[in-house]
Write a protein that holds these residues in place. Sequence first.
Motif, mmCIF file in Angstrom:
data_model
loop_
_atom_site.group_PDB
_atom_site.id
_atom_site.type_symbol
_atom_site.label_atom_id
_atom_site.label_comp_id
_atom_site.label_asym_id
_atom_site.label_seq_id
_atom_site.Cartn_x
_atom_site.Cartn_y
_atom_site.Cartn_z
ATOM 1 N N HIS A 22 -0.694 6.982 11.240
ATOM 2 C CA HIS A 22 0.508 6.562 10.515
ATOM 3 C C HIS A 22 1.049 5.299 11.175
ATOM 4 C CE1 HIS A 22 1.483 10.445 8.334
ATOM 5 N NE2 HIS A 22 0.774 10.970 9.318
ATOM 6 N N ILE A 46 -0.813 12.842 13.305
ATOM 7 C CA ILE A 46 -0.413 14.250 13.146
ATOM 8 C C ILE A 46 -1.588 15.025 12.545
ATOM 9 C CG2 ILE A 46 1.333 15.818 12.240
ATOM 10 C CD1 ILE A 46 3.250 13.404 12.142
ATOM 11 N N GLY A 47 -1.733 14.984 11.236
ATOM 12 C CA GLY A 47 -2.885 15.638 10.616
ATOM 13 C C GLY A 47 -2.687 17.104 10.288
ATOM 14 N N LEU A 48 -1.440 17.586 10.323
ATOM 15 C CA LEU A 48 -1.205 18.991 9.982
ATOM 16 C C LEU A 48 -1.296 19.227 8.472
ATOM 17 C CD1 LEU A 48 1.707 19.817 12.453
ATOM 18 C CD2 LEU A 48 -0.617 20.736 12.521
ATOM 19 N N GLU A 49 -1.047 18.185 7.686
ATOM 20 C CA GLU A 49 -1.103 18.328 6.228
ATOM 21 C C GLU A 49 -2.491 17.967 5.693
ATOM 22 O OE1 GLU A 49 2.080 16.196 4.168
ATOM 23 O OE2 GLU A 49 0.751 15.973 2.429
ATOM 24 N N VAL A 50 -3.046 16.875 6.184
ATOM 25 C CA VAL A 50 -4.368 16.430 5.700
ATOM 26 C C VAL A 50 -5.330 16.392 6.897
ATOM 27 C CG1 VAL A 50 -5.658 14.593 4.570
ATOM 28 C CG2 VAL A 50 -3.303 15.068 3.854
ATOM 29 N N ILE A 69 -9.879 9.455 -2.070
ATOM 30 C CA ILE A 69 -9.339 8.089 -2.195
ATOM 31 C C ILE A 69 -10.432 7.079 -1.846
ATOM 32 C CG2 ILE A 69 -7.762 6.436 -1.069
ATOM 33 C CD1 ILE A 69 -5.641 8.687 -1.067
ATOM 34 N N ILE A 99 -8.600 14.984 0.555
ATOM 35 C CA ILE A 99 -7.927 14.090 -0.409
ATOM 36 C C ILE A 99 -8.157 12.631 -0.028
ATOM 37 C CG2 ILE A 99 -5.668 14.211 0.747
ATOM 38 C CD1 ILE A 99 -4.570 14.345 -2.270
ATOM 39 N N PHE A 100 -8.302 12.364 1.283
ATOM 40 C CA PHE A 100 -8.521 10.972 1.680
ATOM 41 C C PHE A 100 -9.956 10.534 1.371
ATOM 42 C CE2 PHE A 100 -4.904 11.208 5.054
ATOM 43 C CZ PHE A 100 -3.964 11.170 4.036
ATOM 44 N N HIS A 139 -6.101 10.247 10.406
ATOM 45 C CA HIS A 139 -5.343 9.088 9.889
ATOM 46 C C HIS A 139 -4.280 8.700 10.899
ATOM 47 C CE1 HIS A 139 -3.601 12.806 8.268
ATOM 48 N NE2 HIS A 139 -2.414 12.228 8.350
ATOM 49 N N LEU A 164 -1.191 4.399 6.062
ATOM 50 C CA LEU A 164 -2.160 5.268 6.738
ATOM 51 C C LEU A 164 -3.478 4.521 6.929
ATOM 52 C CD1 LEU A 164 -1.566 8.505 4.611
ATOM 53 C CD2 LEU A 164 -0.457 7.872 6.766
ATOM 54 N N PHE A 188 -4.046 2.502 3.300
ATOM 55 C CA PHE A 188 -3.286 2.539 2.041
ATOM 56 C C PHE A 188 -1.880 3.042 2.341
ATOM 57 C CE2 PHE A 188 -6.167 6.211 2.411
ATOM 58 C CZ PHE A 188 -5.276 7.272 2.421
ATOM 59 N N LEU A 189 -0.949 2.744 1.418
ATOM 60 C CA LEU A 189 0.442 3.162 1.608
ATOM 61 C C LEU A 189 0.563 4.680 1.503
ATOM 62 C CD1 LEU A 189 2.288 0.453 -0.526
ATOM 63 C CD2 LEU A 189 1.917 0.474 1.959
ATOM 64 N N ASP A 190 1.381 5.251 2.398
ATOM 65 C CA ASP A 190 1.691 6.684 2.307
ATOM 66 C C ASP A 190 2.532 6.913 1.043
ATOM 67 O OD1 ASP A 190 1.975 9.178 4.665
ATOM 68 O OD2 ASP A 190 3.083 9.316 2.785
ATOM 69 N N ILE A 191 2.143 7.939 0.289
ATOM 70 C CA ILE A 191 2.760 8.218 -1.004
ATOM 71 C C ILE A 191 4.177 8.798 -0.846
ATOM 72 C CG2 ILE A 191 1.930 10.603 -1.318
ATOM 73 C CD1 ILE A 191 1.509 7.877 -3.907
ATOM 74 N N ASN A 192 4.474 9.320 0.341
ATOM 75 C CA ASN A 192 5.802 9.913 0.604
ATOM 76 C C ASN A 192 6.339 9.301 1.906
ATOM 77 O OD1 ASN A 192 8.032 11.615 0.434
ATOM 78 N ND2 ASN A 192 6.968 13.369 1.321
#
Length: 130
Positions: free
Chosen positions: A95, A85-89, A8, A4-5, A93, A39, A27-31
Amino acid sequence: MASIFTKIITGEIPSYKVAEDDQFIAFLDINPNARGHTLCVPKQETNKIFDMQPQQYLELMRFSRRVALAIEKTVPCKRIGMSVIGLEVPHVHVHLIPLNDMKEMTFQHKVKQHENDFISLAKEIANNLE
Ligand code: AMP
């Protein structure tokens, strides 16, 4: 498949961009954990941060520091926290999170931000880049 990045980075999906150079984008974290949560992402897609080439890793830290100083100028906070972290994406990145309280580093506490505020905040941070 592109992360997804990467989408972007290529402009396939939108983001609230605060900084970009030939190697990195921020870019700003969406959540966000806190207003200003940003990020920093290398354009070259690597899953895990410590698999990066040492020079590229150092350049990511240099880029992240520049962005962190701009966030700190923009968002009232005690300091900027950094986390990887990187567990989701699974695309490296960093944070960067404006901190007033430990809970903002937990990723359990989230804040709601409206579209207009994302847009104006990204511009403000970008204007404060040195
Ligand atoms: P993690 O991979 O666990 O470090 O978390 C990935 C982070 O990316 C989360 O904080 C998400 O809110 C954030 N995120 C996911 N998709 C997007 C997006 N399209 N734009 C901005 N941030 C995103």
